[in-house]
Design a protein around this motif. Sequence first.
Motif, PDB file in Angstrom:
ATOM      1  N   ASP A 153     -90.094 -10.014 -21.592  1.00 12.20           N
ATOM      2  CA  ASP A 153     -90.002 -11.471 -21.443  1.00 12.20           C
ATOM      3  C   ASP A 153     -89.610 -11.850 -20.016  1.00 12.20           C
ATOM      4  OD1 ASP A 153     -90.682 -11.843 -24.085  1.00 12.20           O
ATOM      5  OD2 ASP A 153     -88.616 -11.929 -24.787  1.00 12.20           O
ATOM      6  N   HIS A 154     -88.737 -11.032 -19.427  1.00  8.57           N
ATOM      7  CA  HIS A 154     -88.335 -11.258 -18.035  1.00  8.57           C
ATOM      8  C   HIS A 154     -89.525 -11.042 -17.109  1.00  8.57           C
ATOM      9  CE1 HIS A 154     -85.712 -11.052 -14.442  1.00  8.57           C
ATOM     10  NE2 HIS A 154     -86.449 -10.013 -14.091  1.00  8.57           N
ATOM     11  N   TYR A 155     -90.254  -9.957 -17.316  1.00  4.57           N
ATOM     12  CA  TYR A 155     -91.369  -9.630 -16.419  1.00  4.57           C
ATOM     13  C   TYR A 155     -92.537 -10.599 -16.577  1.00  4.57           C
ATOM     14  CZ  TYR A 155     -88.989  -5.261 -15.298  1.00  4.57           C
ATOM     15  OH  TYR A 155     -88.073  -4.325 -14.861  1.00  4.57           O
ATOM     16  N   ARG A 156     -92.728 -11.118 -17.784  1.00  6.20           N
ATOM     17  CA  ARG A 156     -93.857 -12.023 -18.001  1.00  6.20           C
ATOM     18  C   ARG A 156     -93.751 -13.278 -17.140  1.00  6.20           C
ATOM     19  NH1 ARG A 156     -92.919 -13.569 -22.666  1.00  6.20           N
ATOM     20  NH2 ARG A 156     -93.573 -11.704 -23.787  1.00  6.20           N
ATOM     21  N   GLY A 187     -90.674   3.887 -16.501  1.00  4.84           N
ATOM     22  CA  GLY A 187     -91.035   2.532 -16.093  1.00  4.84           C
ATOM     23  C   GLY A 187     -91.606   1.721 -17.239  1.00  4.84           C
ATOM     24  N   VAL A 188     -92.419   2.373 -18.085  1.00  3.72           N
ATOM     25  CA  VAL A 188     -92.976   1.687 -19.257  1.00  3.72           C
ATOM     26  C   VAL A 188     -91.852   1.238 -20.186  1.00  3.72           C
ATOM     27  CG1 VAL A 188     -94.370   1.985 -21.330  1.00  3.72           C
ATOM     28  CG2 VAL A 188     -95.201   2.849 -19.134  1.00  3.72           C
ATOM     29  N   ALA A 189     -90.888   2.142 -20.416  1.00  7.42           N
ATOM     30  CA  ALA A 189     -89.764   1.792 -21.290  1.00  7.42           C
ATOM     31  C   ALA A 189     -89.000   0.581 -20.754  1.00  7.42           C
ATOM     32  CB  ALA A 189     -88.838   2.997 -21.447  1.00  7.42           C
ATOM     33  N   ASP A 190     -88.779   0.553 -19.461  1.00  5.55           N
ATOM     34  CA  ASP A 190     -88.078  -0.584 -18.854  1.00  5.55           C
ATOM     35  C   ASP A 190     -88.917  -1.850 -18.970  1.00  5.55           C
ATOM     36  OD1 ASP A 190     -86.008  -1.819 -17.017  1.00  5.55           O
ATOM     37  OD2 ASP A 190     -87.806  -2.040 -15.783  1.00  5.55           O
ATOM     38  N   PHE A 191     -90.215  -1.729 -18.746  1.00  6.55           N
ATOM     39  CA  PHE A 191     -91.114  -2.878 -18.836  1.00  6.55           C
ATOM     40  C   PHE A 191     -91.100  -3.472 -20.242  1.00  6.55           C
ATOM     41  CE2 PHE A 191     -95.410  -4.490 -19.831  1.00  6.55           C
ATOM     42  CZ  PHE A 191     -95.498  -5.509 -18.902  1.00  6.55           C
ATOM     43  N   VAL A 192     -91.184  -2.615 -21.255  1.00  5.84           N
ATOM     44  CA  VAL A 192     -91.207  -3.098 -22.638  1.00  5.84           C
ATOM     45  C   VAL A 192     -89.871  -3.729 -23.004  1.00  5.84           C
ATOM     46  CG1 VAL A 192     -91.392  -2.381 -25.050  1.00  5.84           C
ATOM     47  CG2 VAL A 192     -92.980  -1.456 -23.345  1.00  5.84           C
ATOM     48  N   LEU A 250     -97.501  -8.506 -23.859  1.00  2.34           N
ATOM     49  CA  LEU A 250     -98.388  -8.698 -22.716  1.00  2.34           C
ATOM     50  C   LEU A 250     -99.062 -10.067 -22.745  1.00  2.34           C
ATOM     51  CD1 LEU A 250    -100.151  -5.199 -22.544  1.00  2.34           C
ATOM     52  CD2 LEU A 250     -98.824  -6.239 -20.699  1.00  2.34           C
ATOM     53  N   GLU A 251     -99.190 -10.644 -23.932  1.00  2.00           N
ATOM     54  CA  GLU A 251     -99.886 -11.922 -24.041  1.00  2.00           C
ATOM     55  C   GLU A 251     -99.190 -12.972 -23.181  1.00  2.00           C
ATOM     56  OE1 GLU A 251    -101.591 -15.061 -27.389  1.00  2.00           O
ATOM     57  OE2 GLU A 251    -100.601 -13.195 -28.020  1.00  2.00           O
ATOM     58  N   GLY A 252     -99.959 -13.603 -22.332  1.00  3.73           N
ATOM     59  CA  GLY A 252     -99.436 -14.616 -21.431  1.00  3.73           C
ATOM     60  C   GLY A 252     -99.174 -14.119 -20.020  1.00  3.73           C
ATOM     61  N   MET A 253     -99.318 -12.810 -19.802  1.00  2.00           N
ATOM     62  CA  MET A 253     -99.037 -12.247 -18.477  1.00  2.00           C
ATOM     63  C   MET A 253    -100.267 -12.294 -17.558  1.00  2.00           C
ATOM     64  SD  MET A 253     -97.270  -8.566 -17.587  1.00  2.00           S
ATOM     65  CE  MET A 253     -95.716  -9.069 -18.337  1.00  2.00           C
ATOM     66  N   MET A 266     -87.700  -3.638  -8.243  1.00  4.16           N
ATOM     67  CA  MET A 266     -87.343  -4.741  -7.356  1.00  4.16           C
ATOM     68  C   MET A 266     -87.558  -6.088  -8.031  1.00  4.16           C
ATOM     69  SD  MET A 266     -88.912  -3.165  -3.814  1.00  4.16           S
ATOM     70  CE  MET A 266     -88.294  -4.421  -2.683  1.00  4.16           C
ATOM     71  N   ILE A 267     -88.563  -6.171  -8.918  1.00  5.91           N
ATOM     72  CA  ILE A 267     -88.758  -7.399  -9.696  1.00  5.91           C
ATOM     73  C   ILE A 267     -87.599  -7.573 -10.676  1.00  5.91           C
ATOM     74  CG2 ILE A 267     -90.267  -8.582 -11.331  1.00  5.91           C
ATOM     75  CD1 ILE A 267     -92.602  -6.920 -10.089  1.00  5.91           C
ATOM     76  N   ARG A 268     -87.226  -6.480 -11.327  1.00  5.47           N
ATOM     77  CA  ARG A 268     -86.121  -6.528 -12.294  1.00  5.47           C
ATOM     78  C   ARG A 268     -84.837  -7.020 -11.632  1.00  5.47           C
ATOM     79  NH1 ARG A 268     -85.426  -1.061 -13.306  1.00  5.47           N
ATOM     80  NH2 ARG A 268     -83.992  -1.092 -11.536  1.00  5.47           N
ATOM     81  N   ASP A 269     -84.591  -6.551 -10.415  1.00  6.33           N
ATOM     82  CA  ASP A 269     -83.336  -6.866  -9.738  1.00  6.33           C
ATOM     83  C   ASP A 269     -83.394  -8.141  -8.910  1.00  6.33           C
ATOM     84  OD1 ASP A 269     -82.432  -4.519 -10.857  1.00  6.33           O
ATOM     85  OD2 ASP A 269     -82.782  -3.322  -9.052  1.00  6.33           O
ATOM     86  N   GLY A 270     -84.529  -8.824  -8.935  1.00  5.68           N
ATOM     87  CA  GLY A 270     -84.631 -10.098  -8.248  1.00  5.68           C
ATOM     88  C   GLY A 270     -84.972 -10.009  -6.776  1.00  5.68           C
ATOM     89  N   LEU A 271     -85.217  -8.793  -6.242  1.00  6.35           N
ATOM     90  CA  LEU A 271     -85.578  -8.661  -4.833  1.00  6.35           C
ATOM     91  C   LEU A 271     -87.012  -9.114  -4.580  1.00  6.35           C
ATOM     92  CD1 LEU A 271     -83.893  -5.218  -4.106  1.00  6.35           C
ATOM     93  CD2 LEU A 271     -82.989  -7.501  -3.701  1.00  6.35           C
ATOM     94  N   ILE A 272     -87.881  -8.902  -5.559  1.00 12.41           N
ATOM     95  CA  ILE A 272     -89.230  -9.472  -5.533  1.00 12.41           C
ATOM     96  C   ILE A 272     -89.269 -10.561  -6.582  1.00 12.41           C
ATOM     97  CG2 ILE A 272     -91.666  -9.051  -6.048  1.00 12.41           C
ATOM     98  CD1 ILE A 272     -91.422  -6.319  -4.840  1.00 12.41           C
ATOM     99  N   THR A 273     -89.565 -11.774  -6.161  1.00 18.49           N
ATOM    100  CA  THR A 273     -89.526 -12.907  -7.088  1.00 18.49           C
ATOM    101  C   THR A 273     -90.809 -13.045  -7.892  1.00 18.49           C
ATOM    102  OG1 THR A 273     -90.329 -14.408  -5.358  1.00 18.49           O
ATOM    103  CG2 THR A 273     -87.934 -14.144  -5.585  1.00 18.49           C
ATOM    104  N   THR A 274     -91.952 -12.678  -7.291  1.00 15.35           N
ATOM    105  CA  THR A 274     -93.245 -12.805  -7.951  1.00 15.35           C
ATOM    106  C   THR A 274     -94.148 -11.681  -7.473  1.00 15.35           C
ATOM    107  OG1 THR A 274     -93.054 -15.215  -7.955  1.00 15.35           O
ATOM    108  CG2 THR A 274     -95.229 -14.304  -8.368  1.00 15.35           C
ATOM    109  N   ALA A 275     -94.915 -11.107  -8.412  1.00 17.73           N
ATOM    110  CA  ALA A 275     -95.856 -10.055  -8.055  1.00 17.73           C
ATOM    111  C   ALA A 275     -97.174 -10.301  -8.767  1.00 17.73           C
ATOM    112  CB  ALA A 275     -95.306  -8.682  -8.423  1.00 17.73           C
TER     113      ALA A 275
END
Length: 502
Positions: A330-333, A321-326, A176-179, A301-310
Amino acid sequence: MTSRITCPTLAARVTDAEQAATHIRPGMTVGMSGFTGAGYPKQVPQALATQIAAAHERGERFGIRMLTGASTAPELDGVLARTGGIDFRLPYQSDPELRERINRGEIDYMDIHLGHVAQFARSGFFGPIDVALIEVAAIRPDGALVPSTSVGNNATWLELADTVILEVNADQPAGLEGMHDIASCPAPPHRPPIPLTTPGQRIGEPYLRVDPSKVVAVVETHGPDRLTPFAAPDDASRRIAGHLVEFFRHEVARGRLPANLLPLQSGVGNIANAVLEGLREGGFEQLTAYTEVIQDAMLGMIRDGLITTASATALSLSPAGVADFVARIDHYRQRIVLRPQEISNHAELIRRLGCLALNGMVEADIYGNVNSTHVAGTRIINGIGGSGDFARNSFIACFMTPSTAKGGAVSTIVPMVSHVDHTEHDVSVVVTEQGLADLRGLSPRQRAHAIIKHCAHPDFRPQLQDYVDRAYLHSRGLHTPHLLPEALSWHQRFLDTGSMRV
């Protein structure tokens, strides 16, 4: 855990939850972390509840005034409410035990726009903040705090509180650091503009700051956020989503929206998730989001590139969702920014960015007023949350709900709402599974026609049209025709008979 607390000064103040809880005494005002079930303290509140229960057994009064970012979880709201330890609560809640006690009059509850809380606190409207109890993911060598899965009002509580208790949760991802982007709003007058012009822009720093001398306890914890997945979208939710997607396509074709729309604000729930999935299926790309909460659909949608920034103030994800986020942190950050809620919900920024607000409601009336918080005008459900911040200031404010409730016994389109959260002046679009009413540019009588025709359920449409016709004749026109003796009769009929049907 030693790797999570690398500041020697604060490492020397590590203690257990029971000892930390003794710093919270009867009558204190406590600012706690937590926003929609994310980033709330996990252990100290339970130790506090035990101490409150013991005090009550001795015949001593023990209650606190509790301020948070939004709703929390049973380990905080639930356990303290059940023990009778909350005298006052703001600004938003969703715990069943807490809600029941509020509605029984046992707890004073202030429902308030989430974007107003920090300024109200700094102005002293809530009195002094005695203690801040904040969950963080880590403490750096210089004492800077790595925020957890929500930011909420944490910076404000740390700034204002006389004493601070920190929970350092090793189960929160170190990545999470840097997000985060921590910035605040100077007090009026002569406030400079907030220098943010795009959702992904960073204007602060990635850490929370606290005066080390105020920290009286640091508690090492382990535990996930208590996040319950929302139900999968049903047929009504998918139909609502379909109407909105078609509306956005129309706005793009008319040149009123760009092809990638404007920054999305999405409330919580299965309807909001259905709308996001509808945008995915509708072929929209290169979207952005400026919102409060990131849920599973938006994360995908962020993972798949449909949303570029949130941009948001909290993550509200299911266990999957938590498992996917973890797994992809690095991609989500690089694509997610978590901010204080006074920034995520700030009117200046919402208006500047031109957000598209998508929020649920309990009911709407024929003239476009919306109730999003109360049943039959008196029983609070959760609270207004941030829907008012966005409705008043967005480019387009959409409110969504199925057209009926209680198995078809209740119409969510009524002659007059039983409680007003969003006036007709702040509501652009009303959507049910029946259709969509675009209220922009319409007079009250024109709005009534559009809402009844497009949004009301066919079983209730004749009743609503009859009401409008008789109101117009009775009032000899007037600007907003009503039959005052009948305006709330639908709600009274429901309370008397269990149905709004005649």
